[in-house]
Design a protein around this motif. Structure first.
Motif, PDB file in Angstrom:
ATOM      1  N   ASP A  66       1.687  -2.864   7.885  1.00 44.08           N
ATOM      2  CA  ASP A  66       0.369  -3.189   7.375  1.00 44.08           C
ATOM      3  C   ASP A  66      -0.311  -3.515   5.985  1.00 44.08           C
ATOM      4  O   ASP A  66      -1.695  -4.439   5.550  1.00 44.08           O
ATOM      5  CB  ASP A  66      -0.567  -2.483   7.929  1.00 44.08           C
ATOM      6  N   LEU A  67       0.475  -2.825   5.021  1.00 42.78           N
ATOM      7  CA  LEU A  67      -0.350  -2.739   2.907  1.00 42.78           C
ATOM      8  C   LEU A  67       0.171  -4.656   3.269  1.00 42.78           C
ATOM      9  O   LEU A  67      -0.260  -5.157   2.422  1.00 42.78           O
ATOM     10  CB  LEU A  67      -0.133  -1.654   2.872  1.00 42.78           C
ATOM     11  N   ARG A  68       1.094  -4.442   3.657  1.00 47.57           N
ATOM     12  CA  ARG A  68       2.025  -5.697   2.783  1.00 47.57           C
ATOM     13  C   ARG A  68       1.385  -6.656   3.280  1.00 47.57           C
ATOM     14  O   ARG A  68       1.467  -7.784   2.316  1.00 47.57           O
ATOM     15  CB  ARG A  68       3.517  -6.241   3.231  1.00 47.57           C
ATOM     16  N   ALA A  69       0.765  -6.428   4.761  1.00 46.03           N
ATOM     17  CA  ALA A  69      -0.245  -7.993   5.192  1.00 46.03           C
ATOM     18  C   ALA A  69      -1.516  -7.845   4.148  1.00 46.03           C
ATOM     19  O   ALA A  69      -2.084  -8.699   4.151  1.00 46.03           O
ATOM     20  CB  ALA A  69      -0.100  -7.875   6.355  1.00 46.03           C
ATOM     21  N   VAL A  70      -1.785  -6.523   4.205  1.00 43.99           N
ATOM     22  CA  VAL A  70      -3.381  -6.805   2.853  1.00 43.99           C
ATOM     23  C   VAL A  70      -3.250  -6.785   1.656  1.00 43.99           C
ATOM     24  O   VAL A  70      -4.165  -7.748   0.768  1.00 43.99           O
ATOM     25  CB  VAL A  70      -4.570  -6.093   3.555  1.00 43.99           C
ATOM     26  N   SER A  71      -1.917  -6.584   1.179  1.00 42.40           N
ATOM     27  CA  SER A  71      -2.102  -6.972  -0.070  1.00 42.40           C
ATOM     28  C   SER A  71      -0.861  -7.270  -1.072  1.00 42.40           C
ATOM     29  O   SER A  71      -0.163  -6.115  -1.362  1.00 42.40           O
ATOM     30  CB  SER A  71      -2.088  -5.479  -0.848  1.00 42.40           C
ATOM     31  N   PRO A  72      -0.628  -8.408  -0.474  1.00 43.15           N
ATOM     32  CA  PRO A  72       0.992  -8.818  -0.967  1.00 43.15           C
ATOM     33  C   PRO A  72       1.107  -8.520  -2.313  1.00 43.15           C
ATOM     34  O   PRO A  72       2.683  -8.748  -2.625  1.00 43.15           O
ATOM     35  CB  PRO A  72       0.485 -10.388  -0.313  1.00 43.15           C
ATOM     36  N   GLY A  73       0.802  -8.676  -3.328  1.00 43.54           N
ATOM     37  CA  GLY A  73       0.839  -8.225  -4.296  1.00 43.54           C
ATOM     38  C   GLY A  73       1.083  -7.186  -5.495  1.00 43.54           C
ATOM     39  O   GLY A  73       2.286  -7.218  -5.871  1.00 43.54           O
ATOM     40  N   LEU A  74       0.661  -6.059  -4.469  1.00 44.75           N
ATOM     41  CA  LEU A  74       1.245  -4.880  -4.427  1.00 44.75           C
ATOM     42  C   LEU A  74       2.714  -4.494  -4.648  1.00 44.75           C
ATOM     43  O   LEU A  74       3.865  -3.539  -4.842  1.00 44.75           O
ATOM     44  CB  LEU A  74       0.945  -4.130  -3.450  1.00 44.75           C
ATOM     45  N   ALA A  75       3.275  -5.117  -3.103  1.00 42.97           N
ATOM     46  CA  ALA A  75       4.700  -5.134  -2.987  1.00 42.97           C
ATOM     47  C   ALA A  75       5.598  -6.359  -4.030  1.00 42.97           C
ATOM     48  O   ALA A  75       6.498  -5.834  -4.399  1.00 42.97           O
ATOM     49  CB  ALA A  75       5.030  -6.306  -1.540  1.00 42.97           C
ATOM     50  N   ALA A  76       4.848  -7.255  -4.826  1.00 42.46           N
ATOM     51  CA  ALA A  76       5.862  -8.110  -5.771  1.00 42.46           C
ATOM     52  C   ALA A  76       5.951  -7.328  -6.794  1.00 42.46           C
ATOM     53  O   ALA A  76       6.994  -7.548  -7.675  1.00 42.46           O
ATOM     54  CB  ALA A  76       4.384  -9.594  -4.972  1.00 42.46           C
ATOM     55  N   GLU A  77       4.734  -6.765  -6.966  1.00 39.06           N
ATOM     56  CA  GLU A  77       5.074  -5.695  -7.610  1.00 39.06           C
ATOM     57  C   GLU A  77       5.840  -4.843  -7.896  1.00 39.06           C
ATOM     58  O   GLU A  77       5.518  -3.787  -9.219  1.00 39.06           O
ATOM     59  CB  GLU A  77       3.575  -5.479  -8.897  1.00 39.06           C
ATOM     60  N   GLY A  78       6.131  -3.993  -7.151  1.00 41.77           N
ATOM     61  CA  GLY A  78       7.410  -3.325  -7.220  1.00 41.77           C
ATOM     62  C   GLY A  78       6.057  -1.990  -6.591  1.00 41.77           C
ATOM     63  O   GLY A  78       6.591  -0.654  -7.000  1.00 41.77           O
ATOM     64  N   ALA A 100      -5.569  -2.102  -4.620  1.00 43.19           N
ATOM     65  CA  ALA A 100      -3.984  -2.409  -5.493  1.00 43.19           C
ATOM     66  C   ALA A 100      -4.212  -2.638  -6.506  1.00 43.19           C
ATOM     67  O   ALA A 100      -3.729  -2.737  -7.385  1.00 43.19           O
ATOM     68  CB  ALA A 100      -4.069  -3.960  -4.084  1.00 43.19           C
ATOM     69  N   ASP A 101      -5.201  -3.514  -6.878  1.00 47.03           N
ATOM     70  CA  ASP A 101      -5.811  -3.256  -8.027  1.00 47.03           C
ATOM     71  C   ASP A 101      -6.593  -1.936  -8.929  1.00 47.03           C
ATOM     72  O   ASP A 101      -6.123  -1.645 -10.494  1.00 47.03           O
ATOM     73  CB  ASP A 101      -7.774  -4.222  -8.271  1.00 47.03           C
ATOM     74  N   GLU A 102      -6.735  -1.060  -8.081  1.00 47.86           N
ATOM     75  CA  GLU A 102      -7.095   0.315  -8.625  1.00 47.86           C
ATOM     76  C   GLU A 102      -6.176   1.422  -8.462  1.00 47.86           C
ATOM     77  O   GLU A 102      -6.239   2.378  -9.027  1.00 47.86           O
ATOM     78  CB  GLU A 102      -8.150   0.876  -8.270  1.00 47.86           C
ATOM     79  N   HIS A 103      -5.306   1.095  -8.202  1.00 52.95           N
ATOM     80  CA  HIS A 103      -4.050   2.293  -8.090  1.00 52.95           C
ATOM     81  C   HIS A 103      -2.350   1.802  -8.641  1.00 52.95           C
ATOM     82  O   HIS A 103      -2.251   0.243  -8.229  1.00 52.95           O
ATOM     83  CB  HIS A 103      -3.390   2.564  -6.374  1.00 52.95           C
ATOM     84  N   ASP A 104      -1.665   2.576  -9.351  1.00 52.23           N
ATOM     85  CA  ASP A 104      -0.234   2.232  -9.937  1.00 52.23           C
ATOM     86  C   ASP A 104       1.020   1.918  -8.809  1.00 52.23           C
ATOM     87  O   ASP A 104       1.364   1.587  -9.184  1.00 52.23           O
ATOM     88  CB  ASP A 104      -0.385   3.422 -11.043  1.00 52.23           C
ATOM     89  N   LEU A 105       0.467   2.570  -7.767  1.00 52.50           N
ATOM     90  CA  LEU A 105       1.229   3.142  -6.603  1.00 52.50           C
ATOM     91  C   LEU A 105       0.824   3.391  -5.865  1.00 52.50           C
ATOM     92  O   LEU A 105      -0.209   3.800  -5.120  1.00 52.50           O
ATOM     93  CB  LEU A 105       2.417   4.849  -7.366  1.00 52.50           C
ATOM     94  N   VAL A 106       0.940   2.900  -4.171  1.00 52.31           N
ATOM     95  CA  VAL A 106       0.258   3.146  -3.034  1.00 52.31           C
ATOM     96  C   VAL A 106       1.717   3.065  -1.806  1.00 52.31           C
ATOM     97  O   VAL A 106       2.620   2.696  -2.178  1.00 52.31           O
ATOM     98  CB  VAL A 106      -0.441   1.557  -2.258  1.00 52.31           C
ATOM     99  N   LEU A 107       1.855   4.290  -1.608  1.00 50.65           N
ATOM    100  CA  LEU A 107       2.569   5.685  -0.974  1.00 50.65           C
ATOM    101  C   LEU A 107       2.717   4.819   0.946  1.00 50.65           C
ATOM    102  O   LEU A 107       1.616   5.767   1.222  1.00 50.65           O
ATOM    103  CB  LEU A 107       2.915   6.618  -1.573  1.00 50.65           C
ATOM    104  N   ALA A 108       2.910   4.624   1.492  1.00 52.15           N
ATOM    105  CA  ALA A 108       3.029   4.763   3.185  1.00 52.15           C
ATOM    106  C   ALA A 108       3.266   5.562   3.909  1.00 52.15           C
ATOM    107  O   ALA A 108       4.404   6.051   3.272  1.00 52.15           O
ATOM    108  CB  ALA A 108       3.219   2.937   3.247  1.00 52.15           C
ATOM    109  N   MET A 109       2.939   6.341   4.572  1.00 49.33           N
ATOM    110  CA  MET A 109       3.681   7.412   5.676  1.00 49.33           C
ATOM    111  C   MET A 109       4.901   6.908   6.142  1.00 49.33           C
ATOM    112  O   MET A 109       6.739   7.355   6.485  1.00 49.33           O
ATOM    113  CB  MET A 109       2.878   7.823   6.314  1.00 49.33           C
ATOM    114  N   ASP A 110       4.499   5.331   7.233  1.00 50.10           N
ATOM    115  CA  ASP A 110       6.100   4.741   7.412  1.00 50.10           C
ATOM    116  C   ASP A 110       6.257   3.670   7.420  1.00 50.10           C
ATOM    117  O   ASP A 110       4.604   2.856   7.082  1.00 50.10           O
ATOM    118  CB  ASP A 110       5.565   5.189   9.318  1.00 50.10           C
ATOM    119  N   GLY A 111       6.934   3.064   8.091  1.00 48.46           N
ATOM    120  CA  GLY A 111       8.026   1.250   7.875  1.00 48.46           C
ATOM    121  C   GLY A 111       6.256   0.556   8.441  1.00 48.46           C
ATOM    122  O   GLY A 111       6.000  -0.319   7.834  1.00 48.46           O
ATOM    123  N   GLN A 112       5.775   1.028   9.902  1.00 55.47           N
ATOM    124  CA  GLN A 112       4.002  -0.298  10.047  1.00 55.47           C
ATOM    125  C   GLN A 112       3.120   0.127   9.192  1.00 55.47           C
ATOM    126  O   GLN A 112       2.592  -0.863   8.884  1.00 55.47           O
ATOM    127  CB  GLN A 112       3.919   0.812  11.322  1.00 55.47           C
TER     128      GLN A 112
END
Length: 174
Positions: free
Chosen positions: A110-122, A94-106
């Motif tokens: 899962d990523l929102r659950a472990v890295s909630p700050g990423l979603a908040a930052e867009g 979450a701190d090392e990447h500017d953008l994290v792209l998930a392949m599907d909704g699940q």
């Protein structure tokens, strides 16, 4: 503004951009996207500025190669999948990447659950938010299907990567 029209989040380091691609096990979809996007980044002359990585939300395949069908599909299309080794998404990404792209909704959930700050930052989105044909769609998991599923995934990944590279070029421009 739709998610597809949303600009990329700003680079954490000016002139550099780090993208992570994430699916479930990092043996089919995200490594396909990784190989294709990395090649297109290189072909666009952005290899020194844009770093591409991939991982899975689960750790079952860590250290192993990608699925042989995904590798064969990439090889037939002129890509080299031989260096891929499965990795698991880690919290510090979450701190090392500017953008994290998930392949599907699940994967996204899962990523929102472990890295909630990423979603908040867009900084956490679906890969296909950048797809010019079907923005916001999911990359279907071809693992339990036939070879045509891997070819379908490759077609989605190639066109989405083309659009993403154009946006990355703008993101790292001085």
């Amino acid at each position: 503004m739709t998610e597809a029209a949303a600009p990329l989040p700003p680079a954490r380091t000016p002139g550099r951009y780090a993208v992570a691609l994430v699916c479930l096990g990092n043996i089919c979809r995200s490594p396909t996207a990784h190989v294709v996007l990395a090649r297109k980044v290189e072909d666009a002359g952005l290899g020194e500025q844009v770093r591409v990585t991939s991982g899975g939300t689960g750790g079952w395949h860590v250290g192993g190669p990608m699925d042989s069908r995904a590798a064969a599909t990439l090889t037939a299309a002129g890509y080299d999948p031989s260096r891929h080794r499965a990795r698991q998404y880690e919290d510090d990404w979450a701190d090392e990447h500017d953008l994290v792209l998930a392949m599907d909704g699940q994967n996204l959930a899962d990523l929102r659950a472990v890295s909630p700050g990423l979603a908040a930052e867009g900084r956490l989105r679906l890969f296909r938010d950048h797809d010019p044909v079907e923005p916001g769609g999911e990359v279907p998991d071809p693992y339990y299907g036939g070879d045509d599923g891997f070819e379908e995934v490759l077609a989605m990944v190639e066109r989405t990567s083309d659009a993403l590279v154009a946006r990355l070029a703008r993101a790292v421009a001085p």
